[in-house]
Design a protein around this motif. Structure first.
Motif, PDB file in Angstrom:
ATOM      1  N   SER A   1    -129.460 -39.682 -24.589  1.00 27.28           N
ATOM      2  CA  SER A   1    -129.506 -40.502 -23.379  1.00 27.28           C
ATOM      3  C   SER A   1    -128.125 -40.502 -22.732  1.00 27.28           C
ATOM      4  O   SER A   1    -127.117 -40.158 -23.368  1.00 27.28           O
ATOM      5  CB  SER A   1    -129.925 -41.930 -23.720  1.00 27.28           C
ATOM      6  OG  SER A   1    -128.955 -42.536 -24.571  1.00 27.28           O
ATOM      7  N   VAL A   2    -128.054 -40.896 -21.460  1.00 27.98           N
ATOM      8  CA  VAL A   2    -126.751 -40.932 -20.789  1.00 27.98           C
ATOM      9  C   VAL A   2    -125.832 -41.921 -21.505  1.00 27.98           C
ATOM     10  O   VAL A   2    -124.634 -41.675 -21.653  1.00 27.98           O
ATOM     11  CB  VAL A   2    -126.896 -41.320 -19.300  1.00 27.98           C
ATOM     12  CG1 VAL A   2    -125.550 -41.208 -18.602  1.00 27.98           C
ATOM     13  CG2 VAL A   2    -127.905 -40.434 -18.607  1.00 27.98           C
ATOM     14  N   SER A   3    -126.383 -43.033 -21.964  1.00 29.55           N
ATOM     15  CA  SER A   3    -125.596 -44.018 -22.701  1.00 29.55           C
ATOM     16  C   SER A   3    -124.988 -43.391 -23.963  1.00 29.55           C
ATOM     17  O   SER A   3    -123.808 -43.608 -24.276  1.00 29.55           O
ATOM     18  CB  SER A   3    -126.488 -45.204 -23.088  1.00 29.55           C
ATOM     19  OG  SER A   3    -125.802 -46.116 -23.907  1.00 29.55           O
ATOM     20  N   HIS A   4    -125.780 -42.607 -24.671  1.00 24.95           N
ATOM     21  CA  HIS A   4    -125.276 -41.936 -25.871  1.00 24.95           C
ATOM     22  C   HIS A   4    -124.182 -40.925 -25.525  1.00 24.95           C
ATOM     23  O   HIS A   4    -123.141 -40.857 -26.187  1.00 24.95           O
ATOM     24  CB  HIS A   4    -126.428 -41.238 -26.608  1.00 24.95           C
ATOM     25  CG  HIS A   4    -125.973 -40.409 -27.765  1.00 24.95           C
ATOM     26  ND1 HIS A   4    -126.611 -39.250 -28.154  1.00 24.95           N
ATOM     27  CD2 HIS A   4    -124.922 -40.551 -28.625  1.00 24.95           C
ATOM     28  CE1 HIS A   4    -125.997 -38.729 -29.186  1.00 24.95           C
ATOM     29  NE2 HIS A   4    -124.975 -39.503 -29.501  1.00 24.95           N
ATOM     30  N   LEU A   5    -124.401 -40.137 -24.480  1.00 28.09           N
ATOM     31  CA  LEU A   5    -123.410 -39.139 -24.100  1.00 28.09           C
ATOM     32  C   LEU A   5    -122.128 -39.802 -23.605  1.00 28.09           C
ATOM     33  O   LEU A   5    -121.024 -39.284 -23.827  1.00 28.09           O
ATOM     34  CB  LEU A   5    -123.984 -38.211 -23.028  1.00 28.09           C
ATOM     35  CG  LEU A   5    -125.222 -37.406 -23.461  1.00 28.09           C
ATOM     36  CD1 LEU A   5    -125.670 -36.468 -22.345  1.00 28.09           C
ATOM     37  CD2 LEU A   5    -124.958 -36.624 -24.742  1.00 28.09           C
ATOM     38  N   CYS A   6    -122.280 -40.943 -22.954  1.00 27.30           N
ATOM     39  CA  CYS A   6    -121.121 -41.739 -22.538  1.00 27.30           C
ATOM     40  C   CYS A   6    -120.312 -42.145 -23.771  1.00 27.30           C
ATOM     41  O   CYS A   6    -119.071 -42.054 -23.793  1.00 27.30           O
ATOM     42  CB  CYS A   6    -121.622 -42.965 -21.786  1.00 27.30           C
ATOM     43  SG  CYS A   6    -120.345 -44.032 -21.099  1.00 27.30           S
ATOM     44  N   LEU A   7    -121.022 -42.569 -24.803  1.00 29.87           N
ATOM     45  CA  LEU A   7    -120.379 -42.945 -26.063  1.00 29.87           C
ATOM     46  C   LEU A   7    -119.659 -41.758 -26.685  1.00 29.87           C
ATOM     47  O   LEU A   7    -118.535 -41.895 -27.198  1.00 29.87           O
ATOM     48  CB  LEU A   7    -121.437 -43.488 -27.026  1.00 29.87           C
ATOM     49  CG  LEU A   7    -121.051 -43.603 -28.508  1.00 29.87           C
ATOM     50  CD1 LEU A   7    -119.872 -44.530 -28.682  1.00 29.87           C
ATOM     51  CD2 LEU A   7    -122.248 -44.095 -29.318  1.00 29.87           C
ATOM     52  N   GLU A   8    -120.275 -40.583 -26.636  1.00 22.52           N
ATOM     53  CA  GLU A   8    -119.662 -39.388 -27.238  1.00 22.52           C
ATOM     54  C   GLU A   8    -118.359 -39.025 -26.527  1.00 22.52           C
ATOM     55  O   GLU A   8    -117.390 -38.601 -27.166  1.00 22.52           O
ATOM     56  CB  GLU A   8    -120.637 -38.213 -27.198  1.00 22.52           C
ATOM     57  CG  GLU A   8    -121.830 -38.353 -28.138  1.00 22.52           C
ATOM     58  CD  GLU A   8    -121.449 -38.332 -29.614  1.00 22.52           C
ATOM     59  OE1 GLU A   8    -120.334 -37.862 -29.942  1.00 22.52           O
ATOM     60  OE2 GLU A   8    -122.266 -38.786 -30.444  1.00 22.52           O
ATOM     61  N   ILE A   9    -118.322 -39.182 -25.204  1.00 16.11           N
ATOM     62  CA  ILE A   9    -117.084 -38.919 -24.468  1.00 16.11           C
ATOM     63  C   ILE A   9    -116.021 -39.936 -24.875  1.00 16.11           C
ATOM     64  O   ILE A   9    -114.859 -39.593 -25.129  1.00 16.11           O
ATOM     65  CB  ILE A   9    -117.331 -38.981 -22.950  1.00 16.11           C
ATOM     66  CG1 ILE A   9    -118.233 -37.824 -22.512  1.00 16.11           C
ATOM     67  CG2 ILE A   9    -116.007 -38.923 -22.189  1.00 16.11           C
ATOM     68  CD1 ILE A   9    -118.592 -37.862 -21.040  1.00 16.11           C
ATOM     69  N   PHE A  10    -116.401 -41.192 -24.943  1.00 20.81           N
ATOM     70  CA  PHE A  10    -115.474 -42.260 -25.342  1.00 20.81           C
ATOM     71  C   PHE A  10    -114.930 -41.996 -26.740  1.00 20.81           C
ATOM     72  O   PHE A  10    -113.710 -42.092 -26.987  1.00 20.81           O
ATOM     73  CB  PHE A  10    -116.209 -43.595 -25.287  1.00 20.81           C
ATOM     74  CG  PHE A  10    -115.370 -44.784 -25.670  1.00 20.81           C
ATOM     75  CD1 PHE A  10    -114.348 -45.232 -24.837  1.00 20.81           C
ATOM     76  CD2 PHE A  10    -115.614 -45.467 -26.862  1.00 20.81           C
ATOM     77  CE1 PHE A  10    -113.575 -46.334 -25.188  1.00 20.81           C
ATOM     78  CE2 PHE A  10    -114.849 -46.575 -27.208  1.00 20.81           C
ATOM     79  CZ  PHE A  10    -113.832 -47.003 -26.380  1.00 20.81           C
ATOM     80  N   LYS A  11    -115.809 -41.662 -27.646  1.00 19.47           N
ATOM     81  CA  LYS A  11    -115.434 -41.392 -29.036  1.00 19.47           C
ATOM     82  C   LYS A  11    -114.432 -40.241 -29.126  1.00 19.47           C
ATOM     83  O   LYS A  11    -113.395 -40.337 -29.801  1.00 19.47           O
ATOM     84  CB  LYS A  11    -116.700 -41.065 -29.834  1.00 19.47           C
ATOM     85  CG  LYS A  11    -116.483 -40.569 -31.245  1.00 19.47           C
ATOM     86  CD  LYS A  11    -117.823 -40.192 -31.870  1.00 19.47           C
ATOM     87  CE  LYS A  11    -117.636 -39.491 -33.210  1.00 19.47           C
ATOM     88  NZ  LYS A  11    -118.951 -39.075 -33.772  1.00 19.47           N
ATOM     89  N   ALA A  12    -114.716 -39.156 -28.421  1.00 18.64           N
ATOM     90  CA  ALA A  12    -113.858 -37.973 -28.481  1.00 18.64           C
ATOM     91  C   ALA A  12    -112.498 -38.222 -27.831  1.00 18.64           C
ATOM     92  O   ALA A  12    -111.451 -37.858 -28.386  1.00 18.64           O
ATOM     93  CB  ALA A  12    -114.556 -36.795 -27.811  1.00 18.64           C
ATOM     94  N   GLN A  13    -112.520 -38.844 -26.660  1.00 20.55           N
ATOM     95  CA  GLN A  13    -111.275 -39.042 -25.931  1.00 20.55           C
ATOM     96  C   GLN A  13    -110.391 -40.129 -26.540  1.00 20.55           C
ATOM     97  O   GLN A  13    -109.166 -40.077 -26.432  1.00 20.55           O
ATOM     98  CB  GLN A  13    -111.574 -39.375 -24.462  1.00 20.55           C
ATOM     99  CG  GLN A  13    -112.266 -38.252 -23.704  1.00 20.55           C
ATOM    100  CD  GLN A  13    -111.448 -36.969 -23.685  1.00 20.55           C
ATOM    101  OE1 GLN A  13    -110.234 -36.996 -23.557  1.00 20.55           O
ATOM    102  NE2 GLN A  13    -112.130 -35.834 -23.819  1.00 20.55           N
ATOM    103  N   ALA A  14    -111.011 -41.119 -27.191  1.00 23.63           N
ATOM    104  CA  ALA A  14    -110.236 -42.188 -27.831  1.00 23.63           C
ATOM    105  C   ALA A  14    -109.823 -41.809 -29.247  1.00 23.63           C
ATOM    106  O   ALA A  14    -108.974 -42.474 -29.852  1.00 23.63           O
ATOM    107  CB  ALA A  14    -111.051 -43.483 -27.867  1.00 23.63           C
ATOM    108  N   GLY A  15    -110.435 -40.762 -29.790  1.00 25.56           N
ATOM    109  CA  GLY A  15    -110.103 -40.314 -31.139  1.00 25.56           C
ATOM    110  C   GLY A  15    -110.538 -41.293 -32.212  1.00 25.56           C
ATOM    111  O   GLY A  15    -109.784 -41.610 -33.132  1.00 25.56           O
ATOM    112  N   ILE A  16    -111.779 -41.770 -32.096  1.00 25.52           N
ATOM    113  CA  ILE A  16    -112.272 -42.764 -33.052  1.00 25.52           C
ATOM    114  C   ILE A  16    -113.502 -42.238 -33.790  1.00 25.52           C
ATOM    115  O   ILE A  16    -114.197 -41.346 -33.313  1.00 25.52           O
ATOM    116  CB  ILE A  16    -112.626 -44.098 -32.362  1.00 25.52           C
ATOM    117  CG1 ILE A  16    -113.639 -43.872 -31.233  1.00 25.52           C
ATOM    118  CG2 ILE A  16    -111.361 -44.761 -31.834  1.00 25.52           C
ATOM    119  CD1 ILE A  16    -114.101 -45.140 -30.544  1.00 25.52           C
TER     120      ILE A  16
END
Length: 343
Positions: free
Chosen positions: A182-197
């Motif tokens: 879902s877009v919400s999930h993909l949004c989370l994946e970008i956040f996760k990758a860019q924040a390094g968490i």
């Protein structure tokens, strides 16, 4: 000797007659092929009956509500009924495929969304496999941002504090989503990758379950559309931390863009645009596009949707085509990099 009434073939008189005939033929208007003539006639009289806008979500959701509001305004310009038909299923593929295969006469249109861009990589076997070729863009309709909100028990009040908390508790902070891909999930994946968490993704079957579990404290955080997160935040059941667009969200002016803290995050939105079957005559596309533009430019419509956190977009076929292309590339990269697969 009797009078000869005809002229032998090949005489100068006969040649002149033939030249005159050819000249007359060349000067006459060229006849259109049958298919083009029918399309021209159809576009002249269009619409002669009700127009159907198909959308791939159940009744009552964001896309459904917005589609009906826009259809109501379009009907006034077209002077014809514009009805919305719900055909949910297969990540909106049922609706998109039905329209792509419909008669290209302008009477069956698609309210397409971000899923057209996501499915291309996430579920390549779904049809239409090439929406950019099987559907004709008409115009933009809206976009909506996401709010990152958390359960009040989480000891964080900013995006920066959330990132630090996740780093201090790797793999333990549970983020819900309406489902894998879902877009919400993909949004989370970008956040996760860019924040390094390192976080725990908990997919649900729809956004309602994720929101209810967030409110109950069974998960810690969710990226959710403004209109969906609004009630929870305003009631104090969850705490908003940031928004997914750089311009901010007017309904929540105190929530900063996530990109201010996580620069590589950029922007993430859920968008909606109107499409027709690929072979629809340009004259009909133009008529629909005109009605859509008048609807999205209507101040009352814009105010009505802004109250729900929805940004109405006025953009033509070229803008929608560009949006579909850029989003297909972007989400394809995210899906491949994160190795996201449906279970």
């Amino acid at each position: 000797m009797s009078e000869i009434t005809g002229k032998p073939a090949g005489t100068p008189h006969a040649l002149l007659d033939r030249r005159a005939f050819v000249g007359a033929a060349l000067s006459a208007p060229l006849a259109l092929p049958a298919s083009e003539a029918l399309a021209q006639a159809a576009s002249t009289d269009w619409p002669a009956r009700a127009v159907t806008i198909v959308e791939g979500y159940p009744p009552g959701g964001l896309t459904d509500v917005t589609s009906r509001i826009v259809a109501e305004h379009m009907a006034r310009t077209l002077n014809a009924s514009v009805v919305v038909e719900n055909r949910p299923g297969a990540a909106t593929s049922v609706a998109a495929t039905g329209v792509a295969r419909a008669q290209p006469d302008g009477y069956t249109l698609l309210m397409g969304t971000t899923t057209l861009a996501i499915n291309r990589t996430l579920q390549p076997n779904l049809t239409p496999r090439e929406p950019d070729k099987e559907l004709a863009p008409i115009g933009m309709v809206f976009r909506t941002a996401f709010i990152l909100h958390v359960h009040p028990s989480l000891p964080v009040k900013t995006v920066g504090e959330l990132v630090a908390h996740c780093k201090a508790n790797p793999g333990k902070i549970a983020f819900g989503s309406p489902g894998t891909g879902s877009v919400s999930h993909l949004c989370l994946e970008i956040f996760k990758a860019q924040a390094g968490i390192d976080i725990l993704h908990v997919p649900y079957r729809g956004g309602g379950g994720a929101a209810l579990d967030l409110q109950a404290g069974r998960i810690h955080a969710v990226f959710q559309g403004v209109q969906e997160a609004m009630a929870f935040i305003q009631a104090g059941n969850t705490r908003g931390l940031g928004v997914s667009v750089k311009s901010g969200v007017p309904l929540f002016p105190d929530l900063p863009p996530i990109a201010n803290t996580v620069p590589g995050f950029g922007e993430v939105t859920f968008w909606q645009g109107l499409f027709a079957p690929a072979a629809t005559p340009p004259a009909i596309i133009a008529k629909v596009g005109d009605a859509l533009s008048k609807a999205t430019e209507d101040p009352a419509l814009r105010a009505r949707l802004a109250a729900q956190g929805i940004d109405v977009l006025t953009g033509d076929a070229a803008a929608l085509r560009a949006m579909l292309a850029s989003e297909t590339q972007r989400w394809g990269d995210v899906i491949r990099t994160a190795n996201i697969k449906l279970e």
